[in-house]
Scaffold this motif. Sequence first.
Motif, PDB file in Angstrom:
ATOM      1  N   PHE A 327      34.053  39.278  32.110  1.00 13.07           N
ATOM      2  CA  PHE A 327      34.529  39.300  33.389  1.00 13.07           C
ATOM      3  C   PHE A 327      34.963  37.906  33.506  1.00 13.07           C
ATOM      4  O   PHE A 327      35.888  37.506  34.274  1.00 13.07           O
ATOM      5  N   SER A 328      34.026  36.775  32.969  1.00  9.86           N
ATOM      6  CA  SER A 328      34.409  35.508  32.955  1.00  9.86           C
ATOM      7  C   SER A 328      35.758  35.026  32.251  1.00  9.86           C
ATOM      8  O   SER A 328      36.531  34.149  32.787  1.00  9.86           O
ATOM      9  N   ASP A 329      35.974  35.695  31.383  1.00  6.71           N
ATOM     10  CA  ASP A 329      37.209  35.480  30.695  1.00  6.71           C
ATOM     11  C   ASP A 329      38.422  36.081  31.469  1.00  6.71           C
ATOM     12  O   ASP A 329      39.478  35.383  31.536  1.00  6.71           O
ATOM     13  N   LEU A 330      38.107  37.111  32.141  1.00  5.68           N
ATOM     14  CA  LEU A 330      39.266  37.854  33.122  1.00  5.68           C
ATOM     15  C   LEU A 330      39.541  36.545  34.218  1.00  5.68           C
ATOM     16  O   LEU A 330      40.763  36.361  34.461  1.00  5.68           O
ATOM     17  N   LEU A 331      38.456  35.939  34.628  1.00  7.13           N
ATOM     18  CA  LEU A 331      38.894  35.029  35.605  1.00  7.13           C
ATOM     19  C   LEU A 331      39.422  33.729  35.182  1.00  7.13           C
ATOM     20  O   LEU A 331      40.273  32.949  35.876  1.00  7.13           O
ATOM     21  N   LYS A 332      39.561  33.511  33.869  1.00  9.52           N
ATOM     22  CA  LYS A 332      40.285  32.180  33.110  1.00  9.52           C
ATOM     23  C   LYS A 332      41.655  32.720  32.960  1.00  9.52           C
ATOM     24  O   LYS A 332      42.519  31.887  32.526  1.00  9.52           O
ATOM     25  N   SER A 333      41.670  34.032  32.806  1.00 12.29           N
ATOM     26  CA  SER A 333      43.447  34.517  32.647  1.00 12.29           C
ATOM     27  C   SER A 333      43.945  34.354  33.872  1.00 12.29           C
ATOM     28  O   SER A 333      43.757  34.039  34.830  1.00 12.29           O
ATOM     29  N   VAL A 334      45.455  35.065  33.657  1.00 17.91           N
ATOM     30  CA  VAL A 334      46.453  34.916  34.714  1.00 17.91           C
ATOM     31  C   VAL A 334      46.283  36.181  35.494  1.00 17.91           C
ATOM     32  O   VAL A 334      46.787  36.454  36.549  1.00 17.91           O
ATOM     33  N   ILE A 335      45.429  37.127  35.168  1.00 17.16           N
ATOM     34  CA  ILE A 335      45.413  38.111  35.676  1.00 17.16           C
ATOM     35  C   ILE A 335      44.170  38.211  36.645  1.00 17.16           C
ATOM     36  O   ILE A 335      43.030  37.477  36.391  1.00 17.16           O
ATOM     37  N   ARG A 336      44.378  38.694  38.004  1.00 13.11           N
ATOM     38  CA  ARG A 336      43.273  38.467  38.950  1.00 13.11           C
ATOM     39  C   ARG A 336      42.554  39.799  38.960  1.00 13.11           C
ATOM     40  O   ARG A 336      43.349  40.922  38.817  1.00 13.11           O
ATOM     41  N   PRO A 337      41.169  39.829  39.250  1.00  9.69           N
ATOM     42  CA  PRO A 337      40.522  40.870  39.395  1.00  9.69           C
ATOM     43  C   PRO A 337      40.655  41.807  40.489  1.00  9.69           C
ATOM     44  O   PRO A 337      41.117  41.209  41.515  1.00  9.69           O
ATOM     45  N   ASN A 338      40.681  43.062  40.597  1.00  3.63           N
ATOM     46  CA  ASN A 338      41.006  43.815  41.977  1.00  3.63           C
ATOM     47  C   ASN A 338      39.554  44.324  42.382  1.00  3.63           C
ATOM     48  O   ASN A 338      38.453  43.927  41.924  1.00  3.63           O
ATOM     49  N   GLU A 339      39.588  45.120  43.475  1.00  2.00           N
ATOM     50  CA  GLU A 339      38.280  45.343  44.075  1.00  2.00           C
ATOM     51  C   GLU A 339      37.655  46.295  43.076  1.00  2.00           C
ATOM     52  O   GLU A 339      36.271  46.296  43.364  1.00  2.00           O
ATOM     53  N   PHE A 340      38.398  47.185  42.293  1.00  5.23           N
ATOM     54  CA  PHE A 340      37.349  48.001  41.442  1.00  5.23           C
ATOM     55  C   PHE A 340      36.612  47.183  40.454  1.00  5.23           C
ATOM     56  O   PHE A 340      35.607  47.355  40.129  1.00  5.23           O
ATOM     57  N   THR A 341      37.322  46.073  40.134  1.00  5.17           N
ATOM     58  CA  THR A 341      36.557  45.124  38.943  1.00  5.17           C
ATOM     59  C   THR A 341      35.507  44.630  39.568  1.00  5.17           C
ATOM     60  O   THR A 341      34.312  44.384  39.157  1.00  5.17           O
TER      61      THR A 341
END
Length: 711
Positions: A327-341
């Motif tokens: 999840f931390s890697d996701l926050l560093k990427s260009v993709i934004r988490p959605n409400e499901f995430t």
Amino acid sequence: MSVRNMRQKPLQLQRILKFIACRALSQSHLERTIATSSSYSSSPLAQLNPTPHHQKSFFESEYKNGLVNRLCKDKKFKEAIDILCQQKRLEEAVRILDHVDRPSVSIYSALLQLCLQQRALGEGKKVHAHIQASGFVPGIFISNRLIDLYCKCESLVDSQKVFDAMGVKDLCSWNILISGYAKMGQLDEARKLFDAMPERDNFSWTAMVSGYVRHNHPNEALDLYRVMQRSESYKGNKFTTSSALAASAAIQCLPLGKEIHGHITRTGLDSDAVVWSALSDMYGRCRSIDDARCIFDRTSDRDVVSWTTLIGRYFECGRWEEGFLLFSDLLKSVIRPNEFTLAGVLNACAYQTAEEMGKQVHGYMMRTGFDPFSFAASALVHMYSKCGNIETAHRVFKWMPQPDLVSWTSLINGYAQNGQPHEALKLFEMLLESGTQPDHITFVGVLSACTHAGLVDKGLEYFYSIKEKFGLSHTADHYACVIDLLSRSGRFKEAEDIINKMSMKPDKFLWASLLGGCRIYGNIDLAKRAAEALFEMEPENAATYVTLANIYANAGRWGEVSKIRKIMDDRGVVKKAGLSWIEIKRKVHVFLVGDSSHPQFKEIHDFWGELFKRMREEGYVPDTDHVLHDVEEEQKEQNLSYHSEKLAVAFGIIATPPGTPLKVFKNLRTCVDCHTAIKFISKIAERKIIVRDSSRFHCFEGGICSCKDYW
């Protein structure tokens, strides 16, 4: 505009001048003015509602309406229908159809296409009826469009009639109808058609395989996929293969999933993002999380669904830290988490009582902005409630514009478990006043609140209202709660009456609740009945043996205690070790009962010795009733000193500044002696100490526990 032009176009000028004059009027006045003008009343197709913000659309619609009227007067109905279809005015277009003597294929095609787009079954049937009444003989194209319309409008009977009436059918005719049946779950009908097809293509196979998967028939999907693979004519495409992977995932058949993976590599489908996503999901659901991660890392165009799915798979496999890191890697990427995430991560934080991580997620949500109506907001309330931070949970709840039932229920349960049962019941009454209908889970929290508060009669009232007032059925959890409520109060006769009248078989939670009440009141006979039921249901659970042994020990029946221990030895049942943990400066420190491996154990041990003396001076007497009877009293006291929650509390005090609140978590129910000891410690150390055991939160402050010694 010149005078000459004004004379040539008096009607258009009148409309323009009227529109300009109307701009200063209110909207309702504008509508009345337009509706009563002679120019508009002469046009039955004109249904305008112009506003100053839509001048262009006003002129366009006015122009087209006038054009449609002129075309109709000139009996150019096809052109009129074309314009109305462009404007998506289906009902008006179908009405004009009645004036066409011999409609062309293009007219019917345009109308049916618009019916498809709008899923307009009623208008579609009118067009179909016109086709039949006009003597027009539809070809394959129009017939297929009718079949497609009826399938998409879920009118399979009509679709089948059109199919049966066709003199000549092509592959598309069969595929559309098979797909319609498969999507609606009428798999037997779909399979009959599939087997009767004179020829098939990849769409045919995909429709059947995906239909089986969609409606929970994974084995049938895989059987059909194998048949397809054995055929030299069909190798499948990315959609068929993805459906087969989903079927493998549904039955968690890893070998078969790997076999399909090999086929994907051999056929060159491994370059497609859809297939990669299905592969990753298959490995994740088959709990081969490392393979899933390998596929994920090799995928170039990962989307938020891919990230969310893999993060969730880590949590499902109990690999919490890796899930949080991803999840931390996701926050560093260009993709934004959605409400499901976000909801998935917050629920994991709740399960792991990882409040610090939950706070970081909360901070991210506030920084980036998120929908307060989303279920991610509900997950925040749930997370804080489960982590024992009921004040913040309530603040988030109050911030939500319209809390959903999950939020209400989480907060009710949170108050119940955090020693504030009256607040829980007050909140439940507010829920009812809001008009929100409670569900089964809500009442579990309500009954738990009554149990922790000792409100037996109130709890019984709520229990019976579940069925009588709210029309819900009693669940096993409701029965377990009401038995816990009664047995904690020593009302065993009523508890037995409810058990004997239950409409379902008592589960392990009910018997465990009854056994817990028997421990409090020393009801040996009923304890034996509850324990015997539990021995049958879960013979490996050491808690039942230990509780029954403690009941016998309190009664001085040491022979029975020895028998219980022998049974445990014979069955290989081992008592689960007590485990407690505390988070200090974002680092989790874990303590086992009697554990001396902590780097600061000597400091903890020395501090505990001093603390123990102070506690003795304040009146603390160790409760050794439940410690092994065949050791000396001094040894009993020493054994109690090394219980995991005491070690965690002692470390928390020496590792934090004076006055800092402490929060300790334990995997088992806290024992009577530790509960008493921590009350003394909270007073001596002047600390607020929160301990969450396996059943609830205990908030110790000033020598008093929030549970009022009723837990």
